[in-house]
Design a protein around this motif. Structure first.
Motif, mmCIF file in Angstrom:
data_model
loop_
_atom_site.group_PDB
_atom_site.id
_atom_site.type_symbol
_atom_site.label_atom_id
_atom_site.label_comp_id
_atom_site.label_asym_id
_atom_site.label_seq_id
_atom_site.Cartn_x
_atom_site.Cartn_y
_atom_site.Cartn_z
ATOM 1 N N TYR A 63 -3.849 -48.382 -73.583
ATOM 2 C CA TYR A 63 -3.833 -46.976 -73.588
ATOM 3 C C TYR A 63 -2.464 -46.485 -73.933
ATOM 4 O O TYR A 63 -2.196 -45.471 -74.692
ATOM 5 C CB TYR A 63 -4.118 -46.500 -72.080
ATOM 6 C CG TYR A 63 -3.870 -45.146 -71.717
ATOM 7 C CD1 TYR A 63 -4.835 -44.145 -72.205
ATOM 8 C CD2 TYR A 63 -2.631 -44.596 -71.374
ATOM 9 C CE1 TYR A 63 -4.623 -42.767 -72.117
ATOM 10 C CE2 TYR A 63 -2.590 -43.108 -71.101
ATOM 11 C CZ TYR A 63 -3.805 -42.038 -71.571
ATOM 12 O OH TYR A 63 -3.232 -40.971 -71.352
ATOM 13 N N TYR B 221 0.231 -25.456 -74.516
ATOM 14 C CA TYR B 221 0.887 -26.243 -75.485
ATOM 15 C C TYR B 221 0.945 -25.649 -76.824
ATOM 16 O O TYR B 221 1.904 -26.027 -77.613
ATOM 17 C CB TYR B 221 -0.046 -27.454 -75.614
ATOM 18 C CG TYR B 221 0.198 -28.186 -74.397
ATOM 19 C CD1 TYR B 221 1.480 -28.962 -74.360
ATOM 20 C CD2 TYR B 221 -0.966 -28.701 -73.644
ATOM 21 C CE1 TYR B 221 1.792 -29.786 -73.273
ATOM 22 C CE2 TYR B 221 -0.577 -29.677 -72.342
ATOM 23 C CZ TYR B 221 0.835 -30.086 -72.298
ATOM 24 O OH TYR B 221 0.935 -30.745 -71.382
ATOM 25 N N SER C 280 -8.862 -41.914 -72.806
ATOM 26 C CA SER C 280 -10.025 -42.103 -71.982
ATOM 27 C C SER C 280 -11.190 -41.320 -72.773
ATOM 28 O O SER C 280 -12.418 -41.610 -72.293
ATOM 29 C CB SER C 280 -9.569 -41.273 -70.774
ATOM 30 O OG SER C 280 -9.540 -39.991 -70.749
ATOM 31 N N ARG C 281 -10.930 -40.133 -73.344
ATOM 32 C CA ARG C 281 -12.091 -39.383 -73.873
ATOM 33 C C ARG C 281 -12.643 -38.631 -72.857
ATOM 34 O O ARG C 281 -13.900 -37.940 -73.106
ATOM 35 C CB ARG C 281 -12.878 -40.039 -74.709
ATOM 36 C CG ARG C 281 -12.335 -40.999 -76.104
ATOM 37 C CD ARG C 281 -11.541 -39.950 -77.102
ATOM 38 N NE ARG C 281 -12.373 -38.764 -77.302
ATOM 39 C CZ ARG C 281 -13.168 -39.133 -78.655
ATOM 40 N NH1 ARG C 281 -13.169 -40.020 -79.275
ATOM 41 N NH2 ARG C 281 -13.882 -37.966 -78.900
#
Ligand SMILES: Cc1cc2nc3c(=O)[nH]c(=O)nc-3n(C[C@H](O)[C@H](O)[C@H](O)COP(=O)(O)OP(=O)(O)OC[C@H]3O[C@@H](n4cnc5c(N)ncnc54)[C@H](O)[C@@H]3O)c2cc1C
Length: 461
Positions: free
Chosen positions: A202, A359, A217-218
């Motif tokens: 990861y 973001y 993780s999706r």
């Protein structure tokens, strides 16, 4: 009548409003499609597709317990008015983050009905008690929906029992053929496959364009539409972490958990009264051609184009690519962020306004320093051998690795059939830096643009 308002919580597991309503008596589980919401926001055909897949599974789950999921296509107040004409009194059950909570709250007050809300008290991340409350919420026992849900013998005629009528709904954008499919089962499978092994790289892979599609993780779309609750992900992951024999495994899972917590924190940030930078004075006049080429993945800059094409196809990008594509159009090209931000929101299957807006503002310099990135350099760092570029840009699939990030340097460039770069990245970045530094230094607009500026910025092959 006990009415459960489903929203971005399209699941049965750990669904406290449904569990509590079922304990209280007969239940009418309801999903409302508000036409105004679909028209005025960035919700698009791909979101609709994901929601329908989620609802179909949810409906089956509720039927399995003897209940029936119903649908309404109307504004929420009108739906509730109509229900109140039929039932003497109404108890609404919803999660606190119900998207239409303001409307529901106002309606219950005006009509002297009752609204029960569920979920953590996490409104303001600056609150001293925030971490404590978050921690207790994540560790709380999951809500269990009873095995039997009682339904009223007759349900109102204006409520729909299937989704056929929704076919007349008009949507923006295109559906996805190769993306993730909605539904609680898919969410659980995705989490299980992550915890069974995908997590092992990861940290190393989650920002690399191709490997991230497997090593991340999706789960984001499933979290956004509530196919799985964050606390059930948290608890399963923490359990796996404890069972990990190797320290390395724990490290990977802890990093993943920190991302989940970041999500909750960013979503809980108090946004009112926030002062954002006003960069309008250094923005260029709107350039529709640049914008369209950026959106279509036809800028001629491979990593940007591959990222935009992958998003169109799959509805997903990792964090670094999301930051890079928005930074390119808003900071390098100095175009206003509003239209690109909406276009991206329509494409991200996991579109969550609180996260997305935050973001976008961060990466387009509205929340502090405006970072001007070099996509060629970033492309080399993230996708050194160009595997991601080759996957999404067939014209470049056989290009030698040394040219993959700057194909215009390849001697046979014009035979490739790939777009020439629409700007010279170095030149636009230099220009943007100059504008930004002048703006910061003197607190007033940078050099007035003169005729011919755009020509200076075009690529010199
Ligand atoms: C411009 C921009 C817009 C974004 N818009 C969205 C959005 O609309 N919806 C959305 O879910 N994510 C958004 N993100 C955050 C992040 O890119 C995605 O959550 C992530 O790529 C999803 O992939 P994953 O589920 O495999 O993530 P993983 O790395 O496996 O992370 C697990 C979960 O943690 C959360 N998460 C991960 N990274 C962050 C982060 N940096 N901040 C907050 N939460 C995080 C997500 O819910 C994610 O599903 C945005 C990021 C940027 C830079």
């Amino acid at each position: 009548m006990n009415i459960v308002l489903f929203n971005k919580d399209l699941r049965i597991s750990d669904h406290q409003p449904l569990a509590e309503a079922a304990k209280a008596g007969e239940v009418l589980p309801l999903y409302i499609f508000e036409p105004s919401l679909w028209k005025e926001t960035a919700l698009s055909a791909r979101h609709f597709q994901f929601i329908v897949e989620s609802l179909e599974e949810l409906a089956k789950g509720i039927e399995g317990k003897g209940g029936r999921l119903l649908y309404a296509i109307d504004e929420v107040e009108r739906v509730l008015d109509n229900l109140l004409d039929i039932y003497d009194s109404i108890n609404l059950f919803a999660h606190k983050d119900y998207r239409l909570i303001d409307k529901a709250e106002k309606w219950v007050k005006q009509n002297e009905q009752v609204l029960f809300t569920f979920g953590p008290e996490l409104e303001d991340v600056r609150d001293k008690q925030f971490d404590h409350r978050l921690n207790s919420y994540l560790k709380e026992m999951l809500a269990e929906v009873p095995s039997k849900i009682d339904v009223p013998l007759k349900t109102p005629d204006f409520l729909l029992t299937d989704l056929k009528k929704l076919k007349n709904f008009k949507f923006k954008g295109n559906k996805i053929r190769f993306g993730q499919q909605g539904g609680e089962g898919n969410a659980e499978e995705t989490l299980d496959s992550f915890l069974e092994g995908r997590f092992s790289n990861y940290i190393e892979n989650s920002q690399k364009p191709l490997p991230s599609s497997l090593s991340s993780s999706r789960l984001s779309a499933y979290i956004t539409w509530g196919n799985i609750s964050i606390r059930s992900i948290y608890q399963k992951t923490a359990e796996k972490s404890q069972a990990c024999e190797l320290e390395e495994g724990k490290k990977q899972l802890d990093e993943f958990l920190s991302k989940l917590i970041a999500r909750i924190k960013v979503s809980s940030m108090e946004r009112q009264n926030e002062q954002l930078a006003d960069l309008s004075v250094i923005k260029r006049e709107w350039n529709e051609d640049w914008y369209r080429r950026w959106l279509a993945g036809r800028t001629g800059i491979p990593i940007i184009d591959a990222a935009m094409k992958s998003l169109d196809k799959t509805g997903w990008m990792n964090f670094s690519l999301r930051g890079m594509v928005i930074s390119f159009i808003t900071n390098s090209l100095l175009l206003d962020e509003e239209k690109p931000s909406t276009a991206l929101a329509e494409l991200y299957l996991d579109y969550e306004p609180a996260l997305h807006d935050y973001y976008i503002q961060l990466y387009s310099g509205l929340r502090g320093k405006m970072k001007i990135m070099d996509p060629v350099k970033i492309g080399r760092q993230l996708d050194p051998d160009g595997a991601f570029i080759r996957r999404y840009i067939p014209e470049l699939s056989r290009l030698p690795a040394e040219y993959i990030h700057e194909p215009w340097l390849y001697p046979g460039f014009y035979q490739l059939g790939y777009d020439a770069p629409m700007v010279d990245v170095k030149k636009v970045n230099k220009y943007a830096r100059l504008q930004y530094h002048e703006f910061m230094g003197r607190g007033k607009p940078g050099r007035q643009k003169t005729v011919g500026d755009d020509e200076q910025l075009s690529f010199d092959i």
